[in-house]
Scaffold this active site. Structure first.
Site, PDB file in Angstrom:
ATOM      1  N   CYS A 153       0.854  -1.198   0.000  1.00 54.29           N
ATOM      2  CA  CYS A 153       0.000   0.000   0.000  1.00 54.29           C
ATOM      3  C   CYS A 153       0.881   1.236   0.000  1.00 54.29           C
ATOM      4  O   CYS A 153       1.654   1.453   0.935  1.00 54.29           O
ATOM      5  CB  CYS A 153      -0.926   0.015   1.218  1.00 54.29           C
ATOM      6  SG  CYS A 153      -1.852   1.562   1.302  1.00 54.29           S
TER       7      CYS A 153
ATOM      8  N   THR B 280      -1.180  -0.696  -6.738  1.00 50.68           N
ATOM      9  CA  THR B 280      -1.236   0.505  -7.577  1.00 50.68           C
ATOM     10  C   THR B 280       0.156   1.096  -7.867  1.00 50.68           C
ATOM     11  O   THR B 280       1.115   0.858  -7.151  1.00 50.68           O
ATOM     12  CB  THR B 280      -2.085   1.583  -6.883  1.00 50.68           C
ATOM     13  OG1 THR B 280      -1.579   1.775  -5.560  1.00 50.68           O
ATOM     14  CG2 THR B 280      -3.539   1.158  -6.831  1.00 50.68           C
TER      15      THR B 280
HETATM   16  C1  SIN Z   1      -5.477   2.494   0.512  1.00 52.64           C
HETATM   17  O1  SIN Z   1      -6.261   2.172   1.418  1.00 52.64           O
HETATM   18  O2  SIN Z   1      -4.810   3.542   0.587  1.00 52.64           O
HETATM   19  C2  SIN Z   1      -5.330   1.646  -0.703  1.00 52.64           C
HETATM   20  C3  SIN Z   1      -4.922   0.276  -0.357  1.00 52.64           C
HETATM   21  C4  SIN Z   1      -3.742  -0.225  -1.103  1.00 52.64           C
HETATM   22  O3  SIN Z   1      -3.260   0.411  -2.033  1.00 52.64           O
HETATM   23  O4  SIN Z   1      -3.254  -1.299  -0.757  1.00 52.64           O
END
Ligand code: SIN
Length: 325
Positions: A139, A201
């Site tokens: 994350c 991501t």
């Molecule tokens: C988030 O909650 O910021 C996204 C989660 C992730 O990218 O793993």
């Protein structure tokens, strides 16, 4: 129909992720499907190959300051910051519902330290209805969120620690924001991960130039959606060349062609993420279309399509007999 051609009705959709058996390869990605209950009016949850609810942490987290999402060209930037109610609330309020579903339940966890990850995994192992854990070591939106996903040694130690304290199958979710995702994958595989989920991501940013301000409250965020599909495919392909454990592809998957591209490139299953936001029933459509797509390759099992990519200089495959004119 010629005897060599397979029929969609006969296609075996089941896939194996190490110790985890899935009825089919269409899963829904953490953070894009809530805790599944929110989707029950729109999706036949029992048909899914697997459900991965929003990542949970040891303690509740309020998440990051707004804005937390910004649309980008062919994608979505998010900086949610792992907003969730914590593991105890998950076990009390969400697990009873999720455990009643037919679909395998893969619980995504994030710890602030090695010991916190291990303790959370050990706690989950004491509850029935959980089929696997996914270690969110990728994350980009929380402090330390990628520490275990960017250092092969830390990653390996973490996977080994979780493996030693919890008998559930383990998926490690990797970040593309590294120089060599294959070396992180090798460390996770050597330490006993059952499978790898890739990718989380891609680090990005959005700017309001008139105000001269970043649009996301946390300034940086993670980009998902069709914009990152080529990056995700590249990672799946590269990692499939480096490790022998199964891979789960994630990144901009919205159509049956996307699914098949990931399978052929080396993923045993896929997770649908951002597409759930604009088409909540997309996973059902993909499940409807999958048997025919697999059969069109003259395969009778999804598993036999996985990693079947030919070298670029290989002669093209002959078209199936039925499509000859
Ligand atoms: C988030 O909650 O910021 C996204 C989660 C992730 O990218 O793993």
């Amino acid at each position: 129909m010629p005897p060599s051609e397979s029929s969609p009705a006969d296609v075996d959709l089941s896939v194996q992720l190490g110790r985890l058996a899935l009825p089919n390869p269409i899963l829904v990605a953490s953070g894009t499907f809530g805790y599944a209950r929110e989707m029950e009016q729109l999706v036949d949850l029992d048909r899914l190959g697997g459900i991965i609810p929003k990542t949970i942490t040891r303690l509740p987290r309020p998440g990051n300051a707004p804005w937390r999402t910004v649309e980008a060209s062919s994608g979505l930037l998010n900086s949610i910051g792992l907003d969730n109610d914590g593991i105890d609330a998950f076990l009390e309020h969400h697990l009873p519902y999720l455990a009643r579903l037919q679909s395998p339940l893969i619980v995504s966890i994030a710890g602030r330290s090695h010991d916190e990850f291990v303790a959370m995994a050990a706690k989950l192992a004491g509850f029935s209805g959980i089929d696997a854990v996914e270690l969110n070591i990728s994350c980009p939106n929380v402090s330390g969120g990628v520490d275990f996903g960017t250092d092969p040694e830390l990653c390996g130690k973490l996977v080994a620690g979780v493996r030693g304290s919890c008998d559930l199958p383990i998926l490690a979710k990797l970040t593309p924001n590294v120089t060599s995702i294959a070396s992180i994958a090798e460390a996770a595989a050597a330490a006993g991960a059952d499978a790898l989920s890739l990718i989380n991501t891609v680090l990005g940013m959005a700017v309001d130039w008139r105000q001269r301000r970043p649009l996301l409250g946390n300034v940086l965020g993670g980009l998902s959606g069709p914009a990152i599909k080529p990056i995700a495919l590249r990672c799946v392909y590269q990692v499939s060349q480096a490790v022998d454990i199964p891979l789960v592809g994630i990144g901009g998957i919205a159509t049956i062609d996307d699914v098949m591209e990931f399978l052929v490139a080396g993923a045993s299953a896929v997770q649908i993420g951002t597409a759930n936001y604009y088409d909540p029933a997309v996973s059902m459509k993909l499940l409807d279309q999958l048997p025919a797509a697999v059969a069109s390759l003259e395969a009778t099992r999804v598993a036999s399509v996985v990693g079947s990519l030919q070298r670029a200089d290989a002669p093209p495959a002959a078209p199936p007999a039925s499509s000859a004119t």
